[in-house]
Design an enzyme around this catalytic site. Structure first.
Site, PDB file in Angstrom:
ATOM      1  N   GLU A  73      55.650  38.617  45.559  1.00  0.00           N
ATOM      2  CA  GLU A  73      54.529  38.563  46.194  1.00  0.00           C
ATOM      3  C   GLU A  73      54.069  37.134  46.461  1.00  0.00           C
ATOM      4  OE1 GLU A  73      52.674  42.737  45.600  1.00  0.00           O
ATOM      5  OE2 GLU A  73      52.143  41.500  44.030  1.00  0.00           O
ATOM      6  N   TYR A 119      25.846  38.078  41.649  1.00  0.00           N
ATOM      7  CA  TYR A 119      26.851  37.462  41.310  1.00  0.00           C
ATOM      8  C   TYR A 119      28.073  38.028  41.805  1.00  0.00           C
ATOM      9  CZ  TYR A 119      24.714  35.195  37.319  1.00  0.00           C
ATOM     10  OH  TYR A 119      23.869  34.302  36.791  1.00  0.00           O
TER      11      TYR A 119
END
Length: 212
Positions: A73, A119
């Site tokens: 990948e 966050y």
């Protein structure tokens, strides 16, 4: 940071994610940008027992210079770097809750997760869904490339997240935040939720601009 320290950092953070169940078997891969190419985790390797000396070193054209054969990948990583010149690291995992999120039917492909926490907004922002392609299909790189210039994190349908960062630590932290937010989202299914408002999200973007 010199190459030796980068190799040690890749191995250390990879083992940390493996030990905490964020990756398993031989799944997932990491890369870091060098001045003249990249370091990547090798194909078929497990993040729990990486050898810093056997990490794949590729030149700027993607040719293997030293170490074991790189992840199959690798094109996901090089595509992210091409579209995000400020990115210095990329993390791709098959983390359970993020993959589960990418298997859901009724999600917004433009932004899979609502802004549940500050966050998540600060470290991910928006998370587009990339349509499913078989692993190794170069069409996947094309689809990722279309989104990568506008998003440093994407979710591959039925596959997992790809996250770029200014540093490897930044990319790992953002990937972990994505996984925890996916876990939270799944836990809240069928419950009334109170995501951050558009005004709160805009305020976070002003306070903590992303520069990746």
């Amino acid at each position: 940071m010199n190459e030796t320290k980068l190799r040690d950092e890749i191995v250390g953070l990879a083992k940390s994610m493996f030990d905490r169940g964020l990756t398993f078997g031989s799944s997932g891969n990491i890369s870091v940008r060098l001045d003249d190419g990249w370091l990547m985790t090798p194909t078929g390797s497990t993040m729990g027992t990486l050898d810093p000396a056997r990490l794949s070193k590729l030149d700027i054209n993607g040719r293997l210079i030293s170490g074991d054969k790189p992840t199959k990948e690798a094109f996901l990583h090089t595509t992210m770097y091409e579209r995000r010149p400020k990115a210095n690291a990329v993390v791709h995992l098959h983390s359970t809750h993020s993959v589960a999120l990418g298997c859901l039917h009724d999600v917004d492909p433009a932004n899979v997760l609502p802004p549940l926490t500050a966050y998540f907004v600060m470290r991910i922002g928006t998370l587009p869904l990339i349509p499913y392609f078989a692993p190794g299909d170069l069409k996947l790189a094309e689809a990722v490339g279309e989104m990568a210039s506008r998003h440093h994190a994407v979710l591959l349908a039925n596959h997992g997240p790809v996250v770029a960062g200014k540093t490897l630590q930044d990319a790992v932290y953002a990937t972990e935040e994505l996984e925890e937010t996916a876990k939270l989202f799944l836990a809240l299914q069928n419950l009334r939720t109170r995501p951050l408002t558009s005004e709160q999200v805009a305020d976070l973007h002003r306070r903590f601009p992303q520069n990746i």
